[in-house]
Structure formats: C-alpha cells, structure tokens
Design a protein around this motif. Sequence first.
Motif, short mmCIF file in Angstrom:
data_model
loop_
_atom_site.label_atom_id
_atom_site.label_comp_id
_atom_site.label_asym_id
_atom_site.label_seq_id
_atom_site.Cartn_x
_atom_site.Cartn_y
_atom_site.Cartn_z
N PHE A 75 49.96 -31.59 68.10
CA PHE A 75 48.91 -30.70 67.66
C PHE A 75 49.34 -29.91 66.43
O PHE A 75 48.59 -29.80 65.46
N VAL A 76 50.54 -29.38 66.45
CA VAL A 76 51.03 -28.60 65.31
C VAL A 76 51.12 -29.48 64.07
O VAL A 76 50.68 -29.09 62.98
N ILE A 77 51.64 -30.68 64.23
CA ILE A 77 51.79 -31.58 63.08
C ILE A 77 50.43 -31.90 62.48
O ILE A 77 50.22 -31.78 61.27
N PHE A 78 49.48 -32.29 63.31
CA PHE A 78 48.19 -32.69 62.76
C PHE A 78 47.33 -31.49 62.38
O PHE A 78 46.43 -31.61 61.56
N ASP A 79 47.61 -30.33 62.94
CA ASP A 79 46.93 -29.12 62.51
C ASP A 79 47.41 -28.73 61.11
O ASP A 79 46.61 -28.33 60.27
N VAL A 80 48.69 -28.86 60.86
CA VAL A 80 49.22 -28.58 59.52
C VAL A 80 48.66 -29.60 58.53
O VAL A 80 48.34 -29.25 57.39
N GLU A 81 48.51 -30.83 58.97
CA GLU A 81 47.90 -31.84 58.11
C GLU A 81 46.48 -31.42 57.72
O GLU A 81 46.10 -31.50 56.55
N ALA A 82 45.72 -30.97 58.69
CA ALA A 82 44.35 -30.53 58.40
C ALA A 82 44.35 -29.34 57.44
O ALA A 82 43.50 -29.24 56.56
N LEU A 83 45.32 -28.46 57.59
CA LEU A 83 45.43 -27.31 56.69
C LEU A 83 45.70 -27.76 55.26
O LEU A 83 45.06 -27.29 54.32
N PHE A 84 46.62 -28.70 55.09
CA PHE A 84 46.92 -29.20 53.75
C PHE A 84 45.71 -29.93 53.16
O PHE A 84 45.40 -29.78 51.97
N LEU A 85 45.04 -30.72 53.97
CA LEU A 85 43.88 -31.45 53.46
C LEU A 85 42.73 -30.51 53.12
O LEU A 85 41.97 -30.76 52.19
N TYR A 86 42.59 -29.44 53.87
CA TYR A 86 41.55 -28.45 53.54
C TYR A 86 41.85 -27.79 52.20
O TYR A 86 40.96 -27.63 51.36
N ALA A 87 43.11 -27.43 51.99
CA ALA A 87 43.50 -26.83 50.71
C ALA A 87 43.26 -27.82 49.57
O ALA A 87 42.82 -27.44 48.48
N TRP A 88 43.53 -29.09 49.81
CA TRP A 88 43.28 -30.10 48.79
C TRP A 88 41.79 -30.23 48.53
O TRP A 88 41.35 -30.33 47.38
N ALA A 89 40.98 -30.23 49.59
CA ALA A 89 39.54 -30.39 49.43
C ALA A 89 38.92 -29.23 48.66
O ALA A 89 37.97 -29.42 47.90
N VAL A 90 39.46 -28.04 48.83
CA VAL A 90 38.94 -26.88 48.11
C VAL A 90 39.22 -27.00 46.62
O VAL A 90 38.40 -26.62 45.78
N SER A 91 40.36 -27.58 46.26
CA SER A 91 40.75 -27.65 44.85
C SER A 91 40.65 -29.06 44.30
O SER A 91 41.36 -29.40 43.35
N VAL A 92 39.78 -29.89 44.84
CA VAL A 92 39.72 -31.30 44.44
C VAL A 92 39.32 -31.45 42.98
O VAL A 92 39.81 -32.34 42.29
N ARG A 93 38.48 -30.59 42.46
CA ARG A 93 38.07 -30.72 41.05
C ARG A 93 39.19 -30.34 40.10
O ARG A 93 39.32 -30.92 39.03
#
Length: 150
Positions: A75-93
């Motif tokens: 859970f911690v590993i994939f939760d951190v993954e989701a956190l990184f992907l969310y940060a990437w999605a916010v700054s995708v442009r």
Amino acid sequence: MSMSTTTEVIAHYWAFAVFLIGALGLCSLMLLGARYLGGRAQARAKHVPYESGLDSVGSARLRMSAKFYLVAMFFVIFDVEALFLYAWAVSVREVGWLGFIEAAVFIAILLAGLFYLVRIGALNWTPVRSRRETAGKSHVRLTSGKHPQQ
C-alpha cells in the motif's frame, strides 16, 4: 552583520520563543486542569477495556500474520506511486515530452516490480499445502487429459 540584521534575527527568535513558551504553557494548563478538575474513580472495572458491554476473554496480544505487513508495504509503495503520478499530472504541460518519458519509465519500473512479486508468489495468499494440492491436480489434468473428478 549590521545592527538592523542582528536586531531582526533576535526579534525572529524572540517571537519563536514566545510562541513555544505559550504552546507549552497552554498544554500544561490543559493537562493539569484535567488532572485536578476531572473526576477520579478507583473501581476495578476502570482498568478493564470496554468491549461492547462484554467481558474480555483471552489475551489482547495476538500474533499478526506477516502478510498483513506485506500488504501495508504494498500500500505504501503504490500510494507513493500515486502521489508521484499526481504531481506529474498537475505539471504535465510544463514538463513536456521529457516528463512523459520519465513517467512512463517510472510506471514501467513499478510494473516490473509488480510482475516480479507475482512471479515469486509474494501475492499468493493460499497456504503452501493448498498450493501443492492445486499444483498436483493441475498436473494430473494435464498429463492424463481427464478431469480429476472423473
């Protein structure tokens, strides 16, 4: 260091010291107030945990399966993954194609780790004995061509 800079530094630390003393004083006041103003009862039932009106039976010290901790780590590993992907999605442009490639590599590494865990059986929750029985049945089915129940 000039005189005004030194004064600003002292003023900054002074404000922090006042805040810290105020916070500790307020916490102490609340704890001492609860101790002296709160009711005290010395009954035997006060030291027994409340379990929906039922008396506790047995020890509260239960052994937890290691699989529980394994799930917590996943859970911690994939939760951190989701956190990184969310940060990437916010700054995708702003990150452009280079950021997209980095995110794709990140996801590929995590998927490789997930496939490795599946391959070594880290996600297999069945007992070892049950796995052997299932493997034996599938072996019979594959070699004889008949269903094991026939």
